[in-house]
Scaffold this active site. Structure first.
Site, short mmCIF file in Angstrom:
data_model
loop_
_atom_site.label_atom_id
_atom_site.label_comp_id
_atom_site.label_asym_id
_atom_site.label_seq_id
_atom_site.Cartn_x
_atom_site.Cartn_y
_atom_site.Cartn_z
CG ASP A 35 13.85 1.08 -9.47
OD1 ASP A 35 15.08 1.21 -9.63
OD2 ASP A 35 13.01 1.35 -10.35
CD GLU A 66 10.91 4.56 -10.92
OE1 GLU A 66 10.58 5.54 -11.59
OE2 GLU A 66 10.76 3.38 -11.31
CG ASN A 94 9.02 5.36 -15.08
OD1 ASN A 94 9.99 4.85 -14.53
ND2 ASN A 94 7.85 4.74 -15.16
CG HIS A 95 6.79 5.66 -11.28
ND1 HIS A 95 5.63 5.72 -12.02
CD2 HIS A 95 7.26 4.39 -11.40
CE1 HIS A 95 5.40 4.53 -12.57
NE2 HIS A 95 6.37 3.72 -12.22
CG HIS A 201 11.99 1.26 -15.76
ND1 HIS A 201 10.96 1.98 -15.17
CD2 HIS A 201 11.45 0.67 -16.86
CE1 HIS A 201 9.86 1.84 -15.90
NE2 HIS A 201 10.12 1.05 -16.92
CG HIS A 203 10.88 -2.80 -10.27
ND1 HIS A 203 9.73 -2.50 -9.57
CD2 HIS A 203 11.45 -1.60 -10.55
CE1 HIS A 203 9.61 -1.20 -9.43
NE2 HIS A 203 10.64 -0.62 -10.03
FE LIG Z 1 10.94 1.47 -10.55
FE LIG Z 2 10.72 3.23 -13.42
#
Ligand SMILES: [Fe+2]
Ligand SMILES: [Fe+2]
Length: 287
Positions: A35, A66, A94-95, A201, A203
């Site tokens: 990410d 994302e 999710n973003h 996700h 991180h």
């Molecule tokens: Fe993320």
């Molecule tokens: Fe995420």
């Protein structure tokens, strides 16, 4: 974690990797970057890419984007910039829908994928295929169902996604999930059927990168490309204030101590990985 970082910092100057050159019809190497957070993450990625290309000569480069637009979502301009920089495909999570201007782009640009187990009515698509040197890499984005909003089960929709890909030599699945259990289970579920399952996700990189029994490379979380000096990307004083006061606090992306986090997967047989190597690297110009 401290040992892994120390190992990355101790790494000698860039040297070409003799293992990276394709030796069989299915030989490939896949660089996947975790990410990318905000402008600091984007700059870290773009400055690190020449170093990584020289060191690993990856056949494919895939990036989770994302969080790349100010920490949340992605815009068409930024996605175009990544693709123009030679990144083969962008995965999301999710973003995905934080920026409204990305909706139409998700439908029109084949090389950006949002979780395949979102509702079919939501913008975008969950799979794509990219090709280099006659080798096809299928990419699937999935969202976990625990603590995340995904309309359908990752475990049932993966079958549809794999069928959608058709004939390809390799497949990368980005399992974007909060719960380690869902990611570990997806790794085992797909072992021997895809080349690699990467988790994203949280991180925070995990220390469990390995090739599973039937030949699928796996890691529970790749980590992020962004500021280690914050709290999973956010300025740490703001994150701490929010937790201390339990009141709304405006979050901004930290600029402190940016690192690139990713994995390099090497393959010589179709749908099989020979190795998976964790990459934890400080931003080149900040070193
Ligand atoms: Fe993320
Ligand atoms: Fe995420």
């Amino acid at each position: 974690m401290a040992e892994a970082q120390a190992a990355a910092e101790d790494r000698p100057a860039v040297s070409p990797d003799p293992q990276a050159r394709p030796a069989s019809p299915a030989a490939a190497s896949i660089l996947f970057v975790g990410d990318v957070v905000g402008g600091i993450g984007r700059r870290t990625l773009l400055e690190s890419l020449p170093v990584l290309r020289e060191r690993y000569t990856p056949t494919f480069v895939i990036v989770n984007g994302e969080n790349i637009a100010g920490g949340l979502g992605i815009t068409p301009k930024i996605a175009d910039e990544l693709l123009a920089a030679g990144i083969d495909a962008i995965t999301l999570g999710n973003h995905t829908y934080h920026r409204r201007e990305i909706y139409a782009y998700l439908d029109s640009q084949p090389r950006i994928v949002r979780p395949a187990n979102f509702l079919r009515s939501q913008p975008g698509h969950g799979t794509c295929v990219v090709e280099h040197d006659g080798l096809r890499l299928g990419i699937v984005s999935l969202s976990g169902n625990l603590y995340l909003r995904a309309g359908r089960s990752a475990f049932t929709e993966i079958e549809v996604a794999l069928a959608d890909l058709g004939a390809v030599e390799h497949i990368l699945v980005d399992m974007h999930a909060e719960a380690t259990s869902e990611k570990v289970a997806m790794g085992w579920h797909l072992d021997g059927r895809v080349t690699v399952v990467v988790g994203t996700h949280t991180h925070v990189p995990t220390a469990d990168a390995r090739v599973l029994e039937k030949g699928t490379a796996y890691i529970t979380d790749v980590g992020m490309t962004g500021p280690r000096g914050g709290v999973i990307g956010v300025k740490r004083d703001q994150a701490i204030k929010s937790l201390l006061t339990q009141m709304p606090v405006r979050f901004e992306t930290s600029e402190e101590d940016p690192w690139l986090m990713g994995v390099l997967i090497r393959c010589s047989q179709p749908m099989r990985a020979d190795s998976i190597e964790q990459i934890l690297m400080p931003r080149p110009t900040a070193a």
